[in-house]
Scaffold this active site. Structure first.
Site, PDB file in Angstrom:
ATOM      1  N   GLU A  60      -3.117  -0.020  -3.891  1.00 36.49           N
ATOM      2  CA  GLU A  60      -2.868  -1.141  -2.985  1.00 36.49           C
ATOM      3  C   GLU A  60      -3.272  -2.464  -3.609  1.00 36.49           C
ATOM      4  O   GLU A  60      -4.144  -2.524  -4.482  1.00 36.49           O
ATOM      5  CB  GLU A  60      -3.610  -0.951  -1.654  1.00 36.49           C
ATOM      6  N   ASP A 101       0.848  -1.187   0.000  1.00 41.16           N
ATOM      7  CA  ASP A 101       0.000   0.000   0.000  1.00 41.16           C
ATOM      8  C   ASP A 101       0.889   1.245   0.000  1.00 41.16           C
ATOM      9  O   ASP A 101       1.706   1.413   0.898  1.00 41.16           O
ATOM     10  CB  ASP A 101      -0.860  -0.041   1.275  1.00 41.16           C
TER      11      ASP A 101
END
Length: 393
Positions: free
Chosen positions: A100, A9
DNA sequence: TCTGGGGTCCTAGGACCC
DNA sequence: TCTGGGGTCCTAGGACCC
């Protein structure tokens, strides 16, 4: 089973892209989006600024913050490069948003090393090739990996070993659970449940009794380190939508109609570009007091034609007229859902007599209406007949 | 804390069918 | 005519995520 699920992420994605592209922003509090904070750099977060916060509130917390307008094309391009690195790192990549993804690195040990080495290499590559800070969580399950990457932020790496799951998860407050928001957190608190460990202490039936079948099972599985049966069924997108905030000023019916046209054009244009169509039209409204309402209508056939969707959309807006007059509308949105299913082919082969053949032909005609004449074909007539429906895109 | 734009999923009631 | 159980579809609302 050793941890081999990575959750990767990018930290403060939009803000990090802005800082990368304009070095004078490095180390400074940066806010993306003026009306509402769409992303805040970690320097800005230190002042308590959070995504979703109103712009005025954010500026009062940090008058020196640099506010920049969003540049979506730059974020899309950064995302494309990011996912190239992801796919280069692991054979199975499941993207969750622009910035992500889950990476499955099981079975890569002999080629690429231990998962934590893979994660280290991934972070270095994203830093050196893309100039972006990436946090990575490694665990046995997705939920744990996601919560580990959250705990690792900013710019960190955290591995939750199989024998360390209880120590990591159970002390966390329930608000930190991925999928528990303010409403569920409040309901948990009402029952004296403050940490994940408190959830683990409850039986599954008692959780189901308190939170319903789906949420009860999900909470129980999560607290016992099992990956909750995914709440997301099927694959691919399930709707197209567009919305527009209107501000507090009262809008005339004509202005609302113009906005509606713009939204419908935008959505149907995106749908046609994606080769998709849908049957259910949802009109979204938000009022002066921030309460919300939806009105929907379902068509007999999926479509992506602007006019075909605009007509019922206008009827929904008309029907909501009295409510709008009373409460004032501050947001208008349109969502098309109940999408057709792409990539499904059905082939039938069966003996037909004359009447059945005629019935099949009329059924195929209806399908041609729905999917286009090029995608529906019928085999040669005769004792053995075949109809082929191919709606692959 | 007075709020953007894009999504997903779940629940619950009513209509309708067998 | 009434009742039951099971299923699907539609509508509306709500929660949550990035």
């Amino acid at each position: 089973m050793e941890p081999s699920t990575l959750h990767a992420d990018v930290d403060a994605f939009f803000a990090s892209v802005e800082q990368r592209d304009a070095p004078e922003l490095l180390g400074k509090p940066v806010i993306v989006g003026a009306g509402v904070v769409m992303a805040a750099s970690y320097e800005a977060r230190a002042f308590g600024i959070r995504g979703g916060m109103g712009g005025a509130e954010a500026r009062s917390r940090c008058p020196d913050a640099i506010v920049v307008p969003p540049r979506f094309s730059a974020y899309v391009e950064a995302s494309r490069a990011l996912f190239e690195v992801f796919r280069d790192t692991a054979p199975r990549v499941d993207g969750r948003s622009l910035e992500e993804a889950f990476l499955d690195v099981s079975g890569l040990e002999r080629i690429a090393g231990h998962p934590s080495e893979i994660a280290r290499g991934l972070r270095e590559r994203v830093r050196s090739e893309l100039g972006l800070p990436l946090s990575v969580g490694i665990a046995r399950t997705r939920v744990l990996a996601k919560m580990a990457s959250r705990a690792a932020k900013p710019d960190g790496l955290l591995l939750v070993p199989a024998d360390g799951e209880r120590a990591f998860l159970h002390p966390l407050p329930v608000e930190r659970i991925w999928g528990v928001g303010p409403a569920t957190a409040a309901r948990l608190h009402d029952r004296g449940i403050v940490t994940v460990g408190d959830i683990a202490a409850r039986s599954e039936p008692s959780l189901i009794a308190a939170f319903g079948d789906s949420t009860g099972r999900w909470l129980h599985a999560l607290a016992h380190f099992r990956d909750p049966a995914t709440r997301r069924r099927g694959r691919g997108r399930r709707s197209f939508g567009s919305q527009s905030a209107l501000g507090r000023r009262r809008r005339s019916r004509r202005e609302l109609d113009q906005t509606l046209c713009r939204l419908v054009e935008r959505v149907t244009g995106r749908m046609r570009k994606a080769g998709r169509s849908g049957r259910t039209i949802v009109l979204r409204l938000r009022f002066d007091d921030y309460s919300r309402a939806t009105r929907s209508a379902t068509l007999p056939r999926p479509t992506a034609a602007t006019e075909t969707i605009l007509r019922p959309a206008r009827e929904l807006l008309d029907a909501a007229g009295p409510t709008i007059a009373r409460r004032g509308v501050t947001l208008l949105g349109i969502t098309i859902t109940n999408l057709d299913i792409p990539g499904v082919g059905v082939q039938l082969s069966l003996p037909l007599d004359g009447d059945e053949g005629a019935a099949l032909d009329s059924a195929l005609d209806r399908l041609r209406d729905q999917f286009g004449s090029g995608t529906v074909t019928r085999g040669p007539p005769g004792r053995e007949s075949a109809g082929l429906v191919d709606v692959s895109r």
